[in-house]
Motif scaffolding. Structure first.
Motif, PDB file in Angstrom:
ATOM      1  N   LEU A   7       8.509  -1.442   1.472  1.00 10.74           N
ATOM      2  CA  LEU A   7       7.986  -2.469   0.580  1.00 10.74           C
ATOM      3  C   LEU A   7       8.810  -2.587  -0.698  1.00 10.74           C
ATOM      4  CD1 LEU A   7       4.138  -1.824   0.937  1.00 10.74           C
ATOM      5  CD2 LEU A   7       5.459  -3.730   1.874  1.00 10.74           C
ATOM      6  N   GLN A   8       9.411  -1.487  -1.162  1.00  7.23           N
ATOM      7  CA  GLN A   8      10.231  -1.544  -2.365  1.00  7.23           C
ATOM      8  C   GLN A   8      11.496  -2.372  -2.163  1.00  7.23           C
ATOM      9  OE1 GLN A   8      10.947   2.517  -3.486  1.00  7.23           O
ATOM     10  NE2 GLN A   8       8.855   2.862  -4.187  1.00  7.23           N
ATOM     11  N   GLN A   9      11.968  -2.449  -0.933  1.00 13.89           N
ATOM     12  CA  GLN A   9      13.183  -3.198  -0.644  1.00 13.89           C
ATOM     13  C   GLN A   9      12.920  -4.659  -0.301  1.00 13.89           C
ATOM     14  OE1 GLN A   9      15.179  -1.035   2.433  1.00 13.89           O
ATOM     15  NE2 GLN A   9      15.503   0.785   1.187  1.00 13.89           N
ATOM     16  N   VAL A  10      11.643  -5.053  -0.278  1.00 16.01           N
ATOM     17  CA  VAL A  10      11.278  -6.431   0.017  1.00 16.01           C
ATOM     18  C   VAL A  10      11.077  -7.184  -1.297  1.00 16.01           C
ATOM     19  CG1 VAL A  10       9.548  -7.911   1.152  1.00 16.01           C
ATOM     20  CG2 VAL A  10      10.218  -5.741   2.193  1.00 16.01           C
ATOM     21  N   GLN A  11      11.377  -8.453  -1.311  1.00 15.28           N
ATOM     22  CA  GLN A  11      11.177  -9.275  -2.493  1.00 15.28           C
ATOM     23  C   GLN A  11       9.710  -9.262  -2.918  1.00 15.28           C
ATOM     24  OE1 GLN A  11      12.681 -13.189  -1.775  1.00 15.28           O
ATOM     25  NE2 GLN A  11      14.755 -12.494  -1.292  1.00 15.28           N
ATOM     26  N   ALA A  12       9.483  -9.367  -4.213  1.00 13.24           N
ATOM     27  CA  ALA A  12       8.120  -9.257  -4.747  1.00 13.24           C
ATOM     28  C   ALA A  12       7.205 -10.338  -4.183  1.00 13.24           C
ATOM     29  CB  ALA A  12       8.156  -9.336  -6.272  1.00 13.24           C
ATOM     30  N   SER A  13       7.737 -11.537  -3.984  1.00 12.22           N
ATOM     31  CA  SER A  13       6.908 -12.635  -3.478  1.00 12.22           C
ATOM     32  C   SER A  13       6.503 -12.439  -2.016  1.00 12.22           C
ATOM     33  CB  SER A  13       7.660 -13.964  -3.632  1.00 12.22           C
ATOM     34  OG  SER A  13       8.888 -13.923  -2.908  1.00 12.22           O
ATOM     35  N   LEU A  14       7.268 -11.624  -1.275  1.00 15.44           N
ATOM     36  CA  LEU A  14       6.986 -11.421   0.142  1.00 15.44           C
ATOM     37  C   LEU A  14       6.291 -10.093   0.421  1.00 15.44           C
ATOM     38  CD1 LEU A  14      10.386 -12.661   1.651  1.00 15.44           C
ATOM     39  CD2 LEU A  14       8.255 -13.949   1.406  1.00 15.44           C
ATOM     40  N   ARG A  15       6.013  -9.314  -0.598  1.00 13.43           N
ATOM     41  CA  ARG A  15       5.410  -7.992  -0.371  1.00 13.43           C
ATOM     42  C   ARG A  15       4.003  -8.058   0.205  1.00 13.43           C
ATOM     43  NH1 ARG A  15       7.517  -4.658  -5.742  1.00 13.43           N
ATOM     44  NH2 ARG A  15       9.718  -4.551  -5.072  1.00 13.43           N
ATOM     45  N   PRO A  16       3.128  -9.007  -0.218  1.00 14.56           N
ATOM     46  CA  PRO A  16       1.801  -9.062   0.417  1.00 14.56           C
ATOM     47  C   PRO A  16       1.874  -9.311   1.924  1.00 14.56           C
ATOM     48  CG  PRO A  16       1.784 -10.281  -1.649  1.00 14.56           C
ATOM     49  CD  PRO A  16       3.203  -9.927  -1.374  1.00 14.56           C
ATOM     50  N   GLN A  17       2.757 -10.220   2.356  1.00 12.20           N
ATOM     51  CA  GLN A  17       2.897 -10.471   3.789  1.00 12.20           C
ATOM     52  C   GLN A  17       3.454  -9.248   4.511  1.00 12.20           C
ATOM     53  OE1 GLN A  17       5.274 -13.975   4.235  1.00 12.20           O
ATOM     54  NE2 GLN A  17       3.998 -15.227   2.886  1.00 12.20           N
ATOM     55  N   ALA A  18       4.445  -8.591   3.881  1.00 11.55           N
ATOM     56  CA  ALA A  18       5.022  -7.394   4.505  1.00 11.55           C
ATOM     57  C   ALA A  18       3.991  -6.276   4.595  1.00 11.55           C
ATOM     58  CB  ALA A  18       6.242  -6.932   3.713  1.00 11.55           C
ATOM     59  N   LYS A  19       3.155  -6.131   3.569  1.00 12.51           N
ATOM     60  CA  LYS A  19       2.120  -5.093   3.591  1.00 12.51           C
ATOM     61  C   LYS A  19       1.103  -5.360   4.684  1.00 12.51           C
ATOM     62  CE  LYS A  19      -1.107  -2.672   0.566  1.00 12.51           C
ATOM     63  NZ  LYS A  19      -1.666  -2.596  -0.825  1.00 12.51           N
ATOM     64  N   ALA A  20       0.690  -6.618   4.836  1.00  8.47           N
ATOM     65  CA  ALA A  20      -0.255  -6.960   5.902  1.00  8.47           C
ATOM     66  C   ALA A  20       0.352  -6.714   7.276  1.00  8.47           C
ATOM     67  CB  ALA A  20      -0.697  -8.417   5.764  1.00  8.47           C
ATOM     68  N   PHE A  21       1.634  -7.019   7.421  1.00 11.74           N
ATOM     69  CA  PHE A  21       2.310  -6.800   8.705  1.00 11.74           C
ATOM     70  C   PHE A  21       2.374  -5.315   9.033  1.00 11.74           C
ATOM     71  CE2 PHE A  21       6.301  -5.826  10.924  1.00 11.74           C
ATOM     72  CZ  PHE A  21       6.081  -6.511  12.107  1.00 11.74           C
ATOM     73  N   LEU A  22       2.700  -4.480   8.036  1.00 10.22           N
ATOM     74  CA  LEU A  22       2.786  -3.037   8.283  1.00 10.22           C
ATOM     75  C   LEU A  22       1.422  -2.443   8.605  1.00 10.22           C
ATOM     76  CD1 LEU A  22       5.329  -2.010   5.489  1.00 10.22           C
ATOM     77  CD2 LEU A  22       5.743  -2.152   7.944  1.00 10.22           C
ATOM     78  N   GLN A  23       0.383  -2.916   7.930  1.00  6.40           N
ATOM     79  CA  GLN A  23      -0.959  -2.433   8.239  1.00  6.40           C
ATOM     80  C   GLN A  23      -1.383  -2.815   9.649  1.00  6.40           C
ATOM     81  OE1 GLN A  23      -3.437  -4.007   5.127  1.00  6.40           O
ATOM     82  NE2 GLN A  23      -2.776  -2.470   3.622  1.00  6.40           N
ATOM     83  N   GLU A  24      -1.028  -4.007  10.080  1.00  4.28           N
ATOM     84  CA  GLU A  24      -1.346  -4.428  11.445  1.00  4.28           C
ATOM     85  C   GLU A  24      -0.591  -3.592  12.470  1.00  4.28           C
ATOM     86  OE1 GLU A  24      -1.157  -8.474  14.239  1.00  4.28           O
ATOM     87  OE2 GLU A  24      -0.509  -8.503  12.142  1.00  4.28           O
ATOM     88  N   ARG A  25       0.671  -3.265  12.156  1.00  2.70           N
ATOM     89  CA  ARG A  25       1.443  -2.432  13.074  1.00  2.70           C
ATOM     90  C   ARG A  25       0.859  -1.034  13.184  1.00  2.70           C
ATOM     91  NH1 ARG A  25       6.690  -3.730  14.535  1.00  2.70           N
ATOM     92  NH2 ARG A  25       6.534  -1.750  15.656  1.00  2.70           N
ATOM     93  N   GLN A  26       0.356  -0.500  12.063  1.00  2.00           N
ATOM     94  CA  GLN A  26      -0.225   0.837  12.083  1.00  2.00           C
ATOM     95  C   GLN A  26      -1.520   0.883  12.885  1.00  2.00           C
ATOM     96  OE1 GLN A  26      -0.606   1.955   7.980  1.00  2.00           O
ATOM     97  NE2 GLN A  26       1.604   2.269   7.698  1.00  2.00           N
ATOM     98  N   GLN A  27      -2.265  -0.221  12.888  1.00  2.00           N
ATOM     99  CA  GLN A  27      -3.514  -0.269  13.628  1.00  2.00           C
ATOM    100  C   GLN A  27      -3.310  -0.553  15.113  1.00  2.00           C
ATOM    101  OE1 GLN A  27      -5.859  -3.203  11.615  1.00  2.00           O
ATOM    102  NE2 GLN A  27      -6.107  -1.978   9.746  1.00  2.00           N
ATOM    103  N   THR A  28      -2.109  -1.022  15.494  1.00  2.76           N
ATOM    104  CA  THR A  28      -1.839  -1.343  16.895  1.00  2.76           C
ATOM    105  C   THR A  28      -1.620  -0.061  17.687  1.00  2.76           C
ATOM    106  OG1 THR A  28      -0.817  -3.425  16.261  1.00  2.76           O
ATOM    107  CG2 THR A  28      -0.317  -2.579  18.471  1.00  2.76           C
ATOM    108  N   PRO A  29      -2.327   0.166  18.769  1.00  2.00           N
ATOM    109  CA  PRO A  29      -2.125   1.388  19.562  1.00  2.00           C
ATOM    110  C   PRO A  29      -0.743   1.406  20.194  1.00  2.00           C
ATOM    111  CG  PRO A  29      -3.576  -0.149  20.723  1.00  2.00           C
ATOM    112  CD  PRO A  29      -3.375  -0.705  19.341  1.00  2.00           C
ATOM    113  N   GLU A  30      -0.153   2.598  20.219  1.00  2.00           N
ATOM    114  CA  GLU A  30       1.189   2.763  20.757  1.00  2.00           C
ATOM    115  C   GLU A  30       1.111   3.215  22.208  1.00  2.00           C
ATOM    116  OE1 GLU A  30       4.177   2.219  19.595  1.00  2.00           O
ATOM    117  OE2 GLU A  30       3.569   1.503  17.627  1.00  2.00           O
ATOM    118  N   LEU A  31       1.915   2.579  23.059  1.00  2.00           N
ATOM    119  CA  LEU A  31       2.018   2.988  24.447  1.00  2.00           C
ATOM    120  C   LEU A  31       3.027   4.124  24.572  1.00  2.00           C
ATOM    121  CD1 LEU A  31       2.149  -0.512  26.180  1.00  2.00           C
ATOM    122  CD2 LEU A  31       0.184   1.009  26.008  1.00  2.00           C
ATOM    123  N   SER A  32       2.830   4.965  25.557  1.00  2.00           N
ATOM    124  CA  SER A  32       3.732   6.089  25.758  1.00  2.00           C
ATOM    125  C   SER A  32       5.108   5.589  26.196  1.00  2.00           C
ATOM    126  CB  SER A  32       3.161   7.046  26.805  1.00  2.00           C
ATOM    127  OG  SER A  32       3.072   6.405  28.068  1.00  2.00           O
TER     128      SER A  32
END
Length: 324
Positions: A7-32
Motif C-alpha cells: 500500500l505504501q508503494q501505491v498512489q494515495a488516490s488508489l490506496r482505498p481500492q488497493a486495500k479493498a482488493f487485498l482484503q478480498e484476496r485474503q478472504q478468498t480460500p486458497e486451493l492446494s
C-alpha cells in the motif's frame, strides 16, 4: 512483501481500492498446489483437444478464423469467471487463458504464411500490442513481447551486418527502457520489461554468434564506463574512497563485455528495488555473459584468466575498503 508495504508503494488516490482488493484476496480460500496443477493439466488437455478438433478441414480451411474464435472464447472465459477459490472458476480461467494463447499462435502462424520473413516482425509486434491489454496473464504478455522484441532485433541486426558498437547501443537502449519501467514501478508493464531484458540477451547472443570475438574498449564500453562512473560518483557522495569506487566501476565497465555489464547493472537495480525475480534472472544472465566473454576472447588462457580475475580482485578490494 506484506500488505502495508504494498500500500505504501501505491498512489494515495488508489490506496482505498488497493486495500479493498487485498482484503478480498485474503478472504478468498486458497486451493492446494496439487489441485491447481491437476486443474491446469485438465485445462491443457481440453484446450489441446478443442484446437485439434478445429483443425479438421470440414470446419475451416485457414488458421486465422479458428484463431479469432479461440481468442474471443478465451477472452470471454477470462472475464466471465473469477478465481474465487473454487475449482470451477480456476479451471475455466485456465482453459480460457490456454484457448486464447492457442488462438494467438494460430493467428501468428497465419501471419507467418502471409508476411513471410520480410514483415513478420511487424505482424507479431501488432499482435503483441493488441493482445497485451486484453489478457493480464504475465506469461502471455511476456511470451508475445519477447517474440516481438526478438524478431525486431534480428531484423535490425540482419544476421550480423551491424558492427559491435551498433549491437551494443541497441542492447543499451533496450536496457534503459526496461530500467525505466522498473524504477517507475509500472507493475502492469513488468512483462514488457522482462521481454526487453530478454532482448538485451538476444542481441548479445546474436553479436557473439556473428563475430565470435569480444572487442573490449569499444564505443559501447566507453559509454558504459562513463555512465557507471557518473552514477558511482553521485551515489558515493561523502565517502572517503569515492574515487576508488568510480575507478573500479569504470575499469570493470571497460574490460568486461557489455552484456555482462548490463547484467550487473540490472542485478544491482533488482537489489535496490527488492525485486527478487529480477535479481536472480540477472545473476543467471551475468553467468551466461561471463561464459560467452571467456570463450570468445581471442587470447591465450593465461590472459583470459587475468581478464576475469582482475575485475573480481578490484571489486573485492573496493568492498573491503568500504567495509572499514
Amino acid at each position: 512483501m506484506n500488505s502495508e508495504r504494498i500500500l505504501q508503494q501505491v498512489q494515495a488516490s488508489l490506496r482505498p481500492q488497493a486495500k479493498a482488493f487485498l482484503q478480498e484476496r485474503q478472504q478468498t480460500p486458497e486451493l492446494s498446489l496439487l489441485l491447481r496443477a491437476l486443474l491446469f493439466v485438465g485445462a491443457l488437455c481440453g484446450a489441446v483437444l478443442l484446437i485439434s478438433a478445429s483443425s479438421l478441414h470440414i470446419f475451416f480451411t485457414h488458421s486465422w478464423p479458428r484463431g479469432v474464435i479461440f481468442l474471443v472464447a478465451g477472452w470471454i472465459l477470462l472475464h466471465r469467471w473469477r478465481d474465487d477459490g473454487s475449482g470451477r472458476g480456476l479451471f475455466l480461467r485456465q482453459l480460457g487463458g490456454l484457448l486464447a494463447l492457442g488462438g494467438q499462435i494460430l493467428i501468428g502462424l497465419e501471419l507467418e504464411s502471409w508476411l513471410r520473413y520480410k514483415y513478420l516482425w511487424l505482424g507479431i509486434t501488432v499482435l503483441a500490442g493488441v493482445s497485451y491489454p486484453l489478457f493480464r496473464s504475465s506469461f502471455n504478455r511476456f511470451f508475445w513481447c519477447a517474440l516481438a522484441v526478438s524478431l525486431c532485433c534480428y531484423k535490425l541486426i540482419d544476421g550480423g551486418d551491424l558492427g559491435v558498437t551498433a549491437c551494443g547501443l541497441i542492447g543499451l537502449g533496450l536496457f534503459a527502457a526496461a530500467a525505466g519501467i522498473f524504477i517507475k514501478r509500472l507493475f502492469s508493464f513488468y512483462p514488457l520489461a522482462y521481454a526487453l531484458l530478454w532482448g538485451c540477451a538476444w542481441v548479445g547472443g546474436l553479436e557473439a554468434a556473428a563475430h565470435w570475438q569480444i572487442h573490449t574498449l569499444n564505443g559501447v564500453n566507453m559509454v558504459l564506463a562513463v555512465l557507471v562512473g557518473g552514477y558511482l560518483y553521485k551515489a558515493l557522495c561523502g565517502k572517503k574512497q569515492r574515487w576508488l569506487g568510480v575507478a573500479v566501476g569504470a575499469v570493470c565497465a571497460l574490460v568486461l563485455n557489455w552484456p555482462s555489464v548490463l547484467a550487473l547493472a540490472a542485478m544491482y537495480l533488482g537489489y535496490r528495488l527488492r525485486e527478487n525475480v529480477l535479481e536472480w534472472v540477472c545473476i543467471a544472465g551475468l553467468a551466461g555473459g561471463l561464459v560467452v566473454f571467456y570463450f570468445s576472447l581471442d587470447i591465450s588462457l593465461t590472459y583470459k584468466s587475468l581478464f576475469l580475475i582482475g575485475p573480481g580482485l578490484l571489486m573485492l578490494w573496493a568492498r573491503s575498503a568500504y567495509a572499514k
